[in-house]
Design a protein around this motif. Sequence first.
Motif, PDB file in Angstrom:
ATOM      1  N   CYS A 148       0.856  -1.200   0.000  1.00 55.89           N
ATOM      2  CA  CYS A 148       0.000   0.000   0.000  1.00 55.89           C
ATOM      3  C   CYS A 148       0.886   1.241   0.000  1.00 55.89           C
ATOM      4  O   CYS A 148       1.821   1.343   0.787  1.00 55.89           O
ATOM      5  N   THR A 150       0.034   4.306   0.759  1.00 56.73           N
ATOM      6  CA  THR A 150      -0.247   5.213   1.873  1.00 56.73           C
ATOM      7  C   THR A 150       0.570   4.854   3.116  1.00 56.73           C
ATOM      8  O   THR A 150       1.126   5.718   3.782  1.00 56.73           O
ATOM      9  N   CYS A 151       0.637   3.561   3.434  1.00 51.34           N
ATOM     10  CA  CYS A 151       1.303   3.150   4.677  1.00 51.34           C
ATOM     11  C   CYS A 151       2.610   2.408   4.397  1.00 51.34           C
ATOM     12  O   CYS A 151       3.192   1.818   5.302  1.00 51.34           O
ATOM     13  N   CYS A 201      -4.484   1.590   8.548  1.00 53.55           N
ATOM     14  CA  CYS A 201      -4.431   2.512   7.417  1.00 53.55           C
ATOM     15  C   CYS A 201      -5.790   2.510   6.731  1.00 53.55           C
ATOM     16  O   CYS A 201      -6.372   1.453   6.500  1.00 53.55           O
ATOM     17  N   CYS A 204      -5.881   0.685   2.932  1.00 53.74           N
ATOM     18  CA  CYS A 204      -5.794  -0.768   2.740  1.00 53.74           C
ATOM     19  C   CYS A 204      -6.491  -1.509   3.880  1.00 53.74           C
ATOM     20  O   CYS A 204      -6.421  -2.730   3.947  1.00 53.74           O
TER      21      CYS A 204
HETATM   22 ZN    ZN Z   1      -2.195   1.046   3.782  1.00 54.68          ZN
END
Ligand code: ZN
Length: 370
Positions: A148, A150-151, A201, A204
């Motif tokens: 992912c 984002t994280c 997160c 995800c």
């Molecule tokens: Zn994530």
Amino acid sequence: MSKRDYYEVLGVSRDVDDKELKKAYRRLAMQNHPDRNPDDAEAEARFKEAAEAYEVLSDAQKRARYDRFGHEGVRGAAGPGAGFHSMDDIFSQFGDIFGDMFGFGGGGRRSRGGPQRGSDLREDLKLSFKEAAFGTSKTISVVRHVDCETCSGSGARPGTEPVTCSTCQGRGQINHSQGFFTLTSTCPHCQGSGKRIEDPCGDCRGSGKQRSTREVSVTIPAGVDTGMRLRLSGEGEAGSRGGPPGDLYVFIHVEPSEVFERDNEHLHLRQPISFVQAILGAEIEIPTLENNETITVKAGTQYGDTLVLKNQGLARVQGSGRGNLVVHFAVEIPSKVSSKERELLEGYAEAQGIPVKKGGFFNKLKDKIG
Ligand SMILES: [Zn+2]
Ligand SMILES: [Zn+2]
């Protein structure tokens, strides 16, 4: 360093039977199992020593050689040392012994924390008969799970960190006592990762993975058939912790041809011919894989006779050259004839002395008129 006697290593007498031998080995293997003695080099050495001793003594031939000649008798290619360079070798050879003790399906050892190869993926690919016959290249969309963005794959909301799983204290595994044995299984709360995500997160939902579609181009060799699969090395799921990616398997489905019947690399063609062509012979045009071709129907061809056109079949995917095209002649008998044709055929029957049913309506009419 001198080697210890194998019987001594396993703590058994020289006339031990197979059952007792296995029991002794299991006991030692459990005591010194690396999952129970993490980072204990001595336990690991004992574990390996026991495996080596068991490998020799559990094999009747090796055991006989060992009894006569000692360690010298089992050294070399067939002896120990050849097989056990790593712990994984031991697990792959004696996995069944551990399988029922440690709850590892198939005898493997979970590589906790270590690099893990990505999973293999499967895609199905439909091809027309022509595409399969001549080969082609295709682009397929493969959905994979990547870290992912984002994280960065941690699964935790940016700014937070996964915490140590309290159920297993970060070990990823939990022990249950069951009578005499202690069973180990994957921690159900963290699925073996040893970590838990308290604040997942949002993108995800804590999995650390997101779906990503990638276009992969596949070269299809000429002659492929339904049921074949192509392996695209490294095009599967990404590995974790530095492990290599899995492979992508493309399963081939070929649509049948409207013209040919396929038999591996050979093609069969049902070619109708008139009974007159069968009797007198003819030059006719037939379809082949590439185009049309003129062939000779021999005079006196019978129903079901075949003509083999060499190397006009499909390419052999494994191997070289092509199969054959087999033409099957289907002699057709007209279900209706004109009066003119009837007359000719009756003449033929008469010449041959073949009794036939005479005349249709018009013939009878003609007979009457005279
Ligand atoms: Zn994530
Ligand atoms: Zn846990």
